[in-house]
Every structure is written in structure tokens, then in C-alpha cells.
Design an enzyme around this catalytic site. Structure first.
Site, PDB file in Angstrom:
ATOM      1  CD  GLU A  25      -2.626  -1.716   2.221  1.00 28.09           C
ATOM      2  OE1 GLU A  25      -2.402  -1.206   3.325  1.00 28.09           O
ATOM      3  OE2 GLU A  25      -3.310  -2.759   2.074  1.00 28.09           O
TER       4      GLU A  25
ATOM      5  CD  GLU B 253       1.620  -8.180   3.662  1.00 24.85           C
ATOM      6  OE1 GLU B 253       0.962  -8.572   4.633  1.00 24.85           O
ATOM      7  OE2 GLU B 253       1.635  -6.991   3.292  1.00 24.85           O
TER       8      GLU B 253
ATOM      9  CB  SER C   1      -7.201 -12.885   2.668  1.00 22.19           C
ATOM     10  OG  SER C   1      -7.530 -11.722   1.939  1.00 22.19           O
TER      11      SER C   1
END
Ligand code: 13P
Length: 234
Positions: free
Chosen positions: A89, A153, A195
Site C-alpha cells: 500500500e 504478501e 487474507s
């Protein structure tokens, strides 16, 4: 044997209710290392509650005219032990490049912060069969001979409910481990993020090269986070 590490990345969310209670699952325990990455505003409250913390980001400059930024020495002085470097992000929202992220890791180490370097490919990159090339590029320039943790990730699994299968994750973790210098291969932790939740944690965490989790959504629910910590303790 690498001790499992379960990390909560609260991102830009407030601390979940009850997080600071003595019985909350955000406290370290003897079986598993637990660390929380709160917003900068909540670091002090976490530390006061004896929760081990890290920052989600810090600037590579030492001081000066950098409006809105905070530097590594300030993060360390605030009592953080860890720092996330290169979360996808940050790469996407703030244009952090592989070169910048490598400098962050180096600067963090200079300030005795333990970096958790995030790597991972987008869905498009995986569809093109480039996931290993992407991760290799993200690891180039990183001082892999140092004490760091790596979090794989896959971007397509973050906040989407789609999880890498244990086989997909294990393949990438084993690949990442193969890139480490020989004397770090046994000791460096490689976490999975994307997740992870109580329903899939056992299978993921039982893979030989998966040493813990970096948890977003499920870390905002103390019950779910606690279950993942429990699973990691087995
Ligand atoms: P989710 O667990 O919400 O997919 O987030 C993963 C993550 O980005 C942790 O850093």
C-alpha cells in the site's frame, strides 16, 4: 526451529476495542512472538499496555524539513522495536520504489529497528508468470545478511478475501529462502500476509517455510487474531 511471529497491521484504523486489556491477544506470549503495527497516534498507548510495537513506515532522512514525515530515530525513541518497509500500500499510494525501500531497511537497521520487508506480486504479474522475478527485484539491494524479517504478501490476496493456497505460498516462501545467504537461511523468518484468518491459518502456518503471518483485516477483530495466535502456538 524458528519461533513463529504473528503481526497485526492495523493500517489506518483505530485500535480495536479491548486491545489494551491485559488479556488481549495482542500481547506477546511464550510460544509466539506478537507485534502490533498501529497508527503512529496509537503507538504510545500500545507501549503503555506492554504491547510490542512497530511503525508502518518511517522516512529515511534523519531530521529536517519533511512535512508529515517521521524518522527512524523518532520511531525508535517512541519505543517501537519493528518497522514495516515497503508494504504494497505504501509502494502504490506513495510511490515507494525498490531502491527507496532498500534504503529504509538499511536506515532502520542503523537505528536498531527490526525491519519487516514486504514483498509480493500483483495479480497481473502472477498471471504473466513473473511473480518470482518481481520478488527477486524487490529483494535486490536489501542487506539480506542482516537480521531482518521478510513478509510475502501477494498484492492480489490483500484485503480481497482471496488467499494464496498453502502450496502457492510455500513455493514462494521456499524460493525467497533460497535467495538468502546460507548463514541466514535457517534463521530468517518469512511471514505470509494476505487474507489470513482463523479458517486458513492452520494450513498456511504448517508449511515448512511459513514462519508466521502479517495480518490486516483479521487483526482488527481480537477474537480472530487471538485464534490465529493460538493456531501459531501449536
Ligand atoms: P489483509 O489480512 O487484510 O489481507 O491484509 C494483509 C496485509 O496487508 C498485512 O500487512
Amino acid at each position: 526451529m524458528r519461533k513463529k511471529l504473528i503481526a497485526a497491521n492495523w493500517k489506518m484504523n483505530n485500535a480495536p476495542e479491548g486491545a489494551y486489556d491485559a488479556s488481549s491477544p495482542f500481547h506477546a506470549n511464550t510460544e509466539v512472538d506478537v507485534v502490533v503495527f498501529p497508527t503512529l497516534l496509537d503507538i504510545r498507548d500500545c507501549n503503555d499496555a506492554q504491547i510490542i510495537t512497530g511503525a508502518q513506515y518511517a522516512c529515511i532522512e534523519e531530521t529536517g524539513a519533511h512535512t508529515g514525515d517521521v524518522c527512524m530515530s523518532q520511531i525508535a525513541a517512541a519505543g517501537c522495536r519493528y518497522i514495516l518497509c515497503g508494504h504494497s500500500e505504501r509502494r502504490k499510494d506513495h510511490g515507494e520504489t525498490n531502491e527507496y525501500v532498500a534504503l529504509q531497511v538499511i536506515t532502520a537497521l542503523e537505528h536498531n529497528l527490526h525491519p519487516i520487508l514486504c514483498v509480493g506480486e500483483t495479480e497481473e504479474e502472477r498471471d504473466a508468470g513473473k511473480e518470482k522475478d518481481i520478488v527477486t527485484a524487490q529483494l535486490s539491494g536489501i542487506p539480506l545478511e542482516s537480521d531482518i524479517t521478510i513478509a510475502y504478501e501477494p498484492v492480489w490476496a490483500i484485503g480481497t478475501g482471496k488467499t494464496a493456497t498453502p502450496e502457492q505460498a510455500e513455493e514462494m516462501h521456499a524460493y525467497i529462502r533460497s535467495l538468502l545467504p546460507e548463514d541466514k537461511r535457517e534463521t530468517t523468518k518469512i511471514l505470509y500476509g494476505g487474507s489470513m484468518k482463523p479458517e486458513n491459518a492452520a494450513e498456511l502456518l504448517s508449511q515448512p517455510n511459513i514462519d508466521g503471518g502479517l495480518i490486516g483485516g483479521a487483526s482488527l477483530k481480537p477474537d480472530s487474531f487471538g485464534q490465529i495466535v493460538q493456531i501459531a502456538s501449536r
